[in-house]
Design a protein around this motif. Structure first.
Motif, PDB file in Angstrom:
ATOM      1  N   LEU A  99       0.828  -1.208   0.000  1.00  0.00           N
ATOM      2  CA  LEU A  99       0.000   0.000   0.000  1.00  0.00           C
ATOM      3  C   LEU A  99       0.862   1.257   0.000  1.00  0.00           C
ATOM      4  O   LEU A  99       1.841   1.358   0.757  1.00  0.00           O
ATOM      5  CB  LEU A  99      -0.865   0.019   1.266  1.00  0.00           C
ATOM      6  CG  LEU A  99      -1.801  -1.172   1.484  1.00  0.00           C
ATOM      7  CD1 LEU A  99      -2.252  -1.215   2.939  1.00  0.00           C
ATOM      8  CD2 LEU A  99      -2.996  -1.070   0.549  1.00  0.00           C
ATOM      9  N   ASP A 100       0.466   2.199  -0.832  1.00  0.00           N
ATOM     10  CA  ASP A 100       1.035   3.538  -0.779  1.00  0.00           C
ATOM     11  C   ASP A 100       0.354   4.272   0.385  1.00  0.00           C
ATOM     12  O   ASP A 100      -0.714   3.849   0.846  1.00  0.00           O
ATOM     13  CB  ASP A 100       0.725   4.209  -2.127  1.00  0.00           C
ATOM     14  CG  ASP A 100       0.999   5.686  -2.124  1.00  0.00           C
ATOM     15  OD1 ASP A 100       2.124   6.071  -1.750  1.00  0.00           O
ATOM     16  OD2 ASP A 100       0.092   6.462  -2.501  1.00  0.00           O
ATOM     17  N   ILE A 101       0.924   5.380   0.855  1.00  0.00           N
ATOM     18  CA  ILE A 101       0.245   6.170   1.895  1.00  0.00           C
ATOM     19  C   ILE A 101      -0.420   7.420   1.309  1.00  0.00           C
ATOM     20  O   ILE A 101      -1.639   7.576   1.374  1.00  0.00           O
ATOM     21  CB  ILE A 101       1.218   6.579   3.036  1.00  0.00           C
ATOM     22  CG1 ILE A 101       1.717   5.348   3.804  1.00  0.00           C
ATOM     23  CG2 ILE A 101       0.515   7.539   3.998  1.00  0.00           C
ATOM     24  CD1 ILE A 101       2.696   5.677   4.941  1.00  0.00           C
ATOM     25  N   GLY A 102       0.376   8.341   0.735  1.00  0.00           N
ATOM     26  CA  GLY A 102      -0.135   9.661   0.328  1.00  0.00           C
ATOM     27  C   GLY A 102      -1.214   9.570  -0.745  1.00  0.00           C
ATOM     28  O   GLY A 102      -0.983   9.040  -1.827  1.00  0.00           O
ATOM     29  N   PHE A 103      -2.390  10.041  -0.419  1.00  0.00           N
ATOM     30  CA  PHE A 103      -3.557  10.037  -1.303  1.00  0.00           C
ATOM     31  C   PHE A 103      -3.988   8.627  -1.730  1.00  0.00           C
ATOM     32  O   PHE A 103      -4.701   8.465  -2.697  1.00  0.00           O
ATOM     33  CB  PHE A 103      -3.377  10.995  -2.499  1.00  0.00           C
ATOM     34  CG  PHE A 103      -3.440  12.420  -2.036  1.00  0.00           C
ATOM     35  CD1 PHE A 103      -4.657  13.012  -1.767  1.00  0.00           C
ATOM     36  CD2 PHE A 103      -2.285  13.149  -1.794  1.00  0.00           C
ATOM     37  CE1 PHE A 103      -4.735  14.310  -1.271  1.00  0.00           C
ATOM     38  CE2 PHE A 103      -2.337  14.448  -1.290  1.00  0.00           C
ATOM     39  CZ  PHE A 103      -3.566  15.034  -1.045  1.00  0.00           C
ATOM     40  N   THR A 104      -3.503   7.622  -0.949  1.00  0.00           N
ATOM     41  CA  THR A 104      -4.078   6.281  -1.050  1.00  0.00           C
ATOM     42  C   THR A 104      -4.763   5.973   0.284  1.00  0.00           C
ATOM     43  O   THR A 104      -5.917   5.554   0.304  1.00  0.00           O
ATOM     44  CB  THR A 104      -2.991   5.234  -1.361  1.00  0.00           C
ATOM     45  OG1 THR A 104      -2.439   5.546  -2.655  1.00  0.00           O
ATOM     46  CG2 THR A 104      -3.563   3.822  -1.388  1.00  0.00           C
ATOM     47  N   LEU A 105      -4.050   6.229   1.395  1.00  0.00           N
ATOM     48  CA  LEU A 105      -4.644   6.014   2.721  1.00  0.00           C
ATOM     49  C   LEU A 105      -4.868   7.333   3.456  1.00  0.00           C
ATOM     50  O   LEU A 105      -5.761   7.448   4.279  1.00  0.00           O
ATOM     51  CB  LEU A 105      -3.724   5.124   3.569  1.00  0.00           C
ATOM     52  CG  LEU A 105      -3.425   3.723   3.012  1.00  0.00           C
ATOM     53  CD1 LEU A 105      -2.410   3.017   3.903  1.00  0.00           C
ATOM     54  CD2 LEU A 105      -4.701   2.893   2.896  1.00  0.00           C
ATOM     55  N   GLY A 135      -2.205   1.901  -5.191  1.00  0.00           N
ATOM     56  CA  GLY A 135      -1.668   3.256  -5.100  1.00  0.00           C
ATOM     57  C   GLY A 135      -2.383   4.202  -6.027  1.00  0.00           C
ATOM     58  O   GLY A 135      -3.073   3.778  -6.956  1.00  0.00           O
ATOM     59  N   ASP A 136      -2.200   5.500  -5.769  1.00  0.00           N
ATOM     60  CA  ASP A 136      -2.907   6.514  -6.568  1.00  0.00           C
ATOM     61  C   ASP A 136      -2.059   7.059  -7.712  1.00  0.00           C
ATOM     62  O   ASP A 136      -2.569   7.789  -8.553  1.00  0.00           O
ATOM     63  CB  ASP A 136      -3.335   7.684  -5.676  1.00  0.00           C
ATOM     64  CG  ASP A 136      -2.131   8.465  -5.179  1.00  0.00           C
ATOM     65  OD1 ASP A 136      -1.259   7.858  -4.520  1.00  0.00           O
ATOM     66  OD2 ASP A 136      -2.036   9.665  -5.494  1.00  0.00           O
ATOM     67  N   SER A 137      -0.762   6.750  -7.718  1.00  0.00           N
ATOM     68  CA  SER A 137       0.109   7.358  -8.724  1.00  0.00           C
ATOM     69  C   SER A 137       0.480   6.351  -9.811  1.00  0.00           C
ATOM     70  O   SER A 137       1.109   5.326  -9.523  1.00  0.00           O
ATOM     71  CB  SER A 137       1.383   7.881  -8.054  1.00  0.00           C
ATOM     72  OG  SER A 137       2.363   8.158  -9.029  1.00  0.00           O
ATOM     73  N   ASN A 197       4.456   6.393 -10.027  1.00  0.00           N
ATOM     74  CA  ASN A 197       5.220   5.894  -8.875  1.00  0.00           C
ATOM     75  C   ASN A 197       4.787   4.515  -8.392  1.00  0.00           C
ATOM     76  O   ASN A 197       5.603   3.753  -7.882  1.00  0.00           O
ATOM     77  CB  ASN A 197       5.085   6.864  -7.692  1.00  0.00           C
ATOM     78  CG  ASN A 197       5.959   8.081  -7.860  1.00  0.00           C
ATOM     79  OD1 ASN A 197       6.922   8.073  -8.620  1.00  0.00           O
ATOM     80  ND2 ASN A 197       5.613   9.146  -7.169  1.00  0.00           N
ATOM     81  N   ASP A 198       3.483   4.247  -8.482  1.00  0.00           N
ATOM     82  CA  ASP A 198       2.967   3.012  -7.880  1.00  0.00           C
ATOM     83  C   ASP A 198       2.651   1.935  -8.925  1.00  0.00           C
ATOM     84  O   ASP A 198       2.929   0.759  -8.703  1.00  0.00           O
ATOM     85  CB  ASP A 198       1.660   3.294  -7.111  1.00  0.00           C
ATOM     86  CG  ASP A 198       1.841   4.365  -6.043  1.00  0.00           C
ATOM     87  OD1 ASP A 198       2.858   4.316  -5.328  1.00  0.00           O
ATOM     88  OD2 ASP A 198       0.960   5.242  -5.923  1.00  0.00           O
ATOM     89  N   ILE A 199       2.025   2.342  -9.994  1.00  0.00           N
ATOM     90  CA  ILE A 199       1.433   1.352 -10.894  1.00  0.00           C
ATOM     91  C   ILE A 199       2.445   0.819 -11.920  1.00  0.00           C
ATOM     92  O   ILE A 199       2.671  -0.386 -12.003  1.00  0.00           O
ATOM     93  CB  ILE A 199       0.183   1.939 -11.598  1.00  0.00           C
ATOM     94  CG1 ILE A 199      -0.811   2.483 -10.539  1.00  0.00           C
ATOM     95  CG2 ILE A 199      -0.468   0.902 -12.500  1.00  0.00           C
ATOM     96  CD1 ILE A 199      -1.251   1.483  -9.493  1.00  0.00           C
TER      97      ILE A 199
HETATM   98 MG   LIG Z   1       0.407   8.429  -3.364  1.00  0.00          MG
END
Ligand SMILES: [Mg+2]
Length: 227
Positions: free
Chosen positions: A5-11, A165-167, A170-172
């Motif tokens: 899990l990402d944190i910023g704007f995911t959780l 993640g939301d990015s 960076n995430d996907i």
């Molecule tokens: Mg994020």
């Protein structure tokens, strides 16, 4: 199955501008300073905003005046004060943990945001099996290395893991490159052209799912588990 899990704007949400963006603005830095700036903010382990400012002065050969110092200190504080849980984030974590999934954090962040994360999520903090944090690791997303470290730490097989993640950048994409299943949580509204260009970027990968809420992300994870 393990879930990363990402944190910023995911959780957790916070000020609209990311710390490096805001600092670039305060210091009037050129766009081409971005990479160095992101490294200083997210990959160095600063315990105070003064320590961060000293590092910025050294890296960019600048004299940061007292007004700029104060603005950066305020933003450091705001990243703590105004960060908040995104809707359903605690329930999402509880439900995944209840399903027997291993939960792991992989995040680009600096100390104040992390300190708030630990407070906002204190009730579910012990449900997280591992954390891989850019300011502790000295590297950040989208490097594949940070995900490899997260996977080593968790003992997870990436091919059997899911990233949420939301990015896209960076995430996907990095996780798709590593063969993970990915859930792109579109937590913030975007213009149609932005959505289209992000969808284009991910169109060559399989196993990328889109979710408009953490509830939807959970339903996708449950479907993946049943496959
Ligand atoms: Mg994020």
């Amino acid at each position: 199955m393990e879930v990363f899990l990402d944190i910023g704007f995911t959780l957790m949400g916070g000020p609209k501008d990311s710390p490096p963006k805001m600092i670039r603005h305060v210091l009037n830095l050129e766009d081409d300073c971005s990479e160095v700036l992101y490294d200083i903010v997210f990959c160095e382990n600063h315990q105070t905003s003064d320590s961060l400012v000293n590092s910025l002065e050294k890296a960019f050969g600048l004299r940061i005046n007292s007004d700029q110092r104060r603005e950066i200190a305020n933003f450091w504080q705001m990243q703590y004060v105004s960060a908040y849980e995104l809707e359903g984030a605690s329930a999402f974590i509880k439900n995944l943990a209840r399903s027997g999934l291993g939960l792991h954090i992989v995040s680009n962040l600096w100390l104040p945001f992390y300190q708030k994360f630990k407070i906002v999520f204190r009730e579910i903090f012990n449900m997280l099996s591992s954390e891989t944090l850019s300011f502790e690791e000295g590297i950040r997303k989208p490097s594949l290395e940070i995900y490899r470290r997260a996977s080593d730490r968790s003992g997870a097989l990436l091919a059997e893991s899911v990233m949420v993640g939301d990015s896209v950048g960076n995430d996907i994409i990095p996780c798709a490159e590593l063969g993970m299943k990915c859930i792109w949580f579109k937590s913030r509204p975007m213009e149609k052209h932005q959505l289209d260009s992000k969808r284009y970027l991910i169109s060559r990968y399989i196993d990328i799912y889109e979710a408009n809420s953490l509830g939807e992300a959970q339903a996708i994870i449950e479907r993946i588990l049943l496959k």
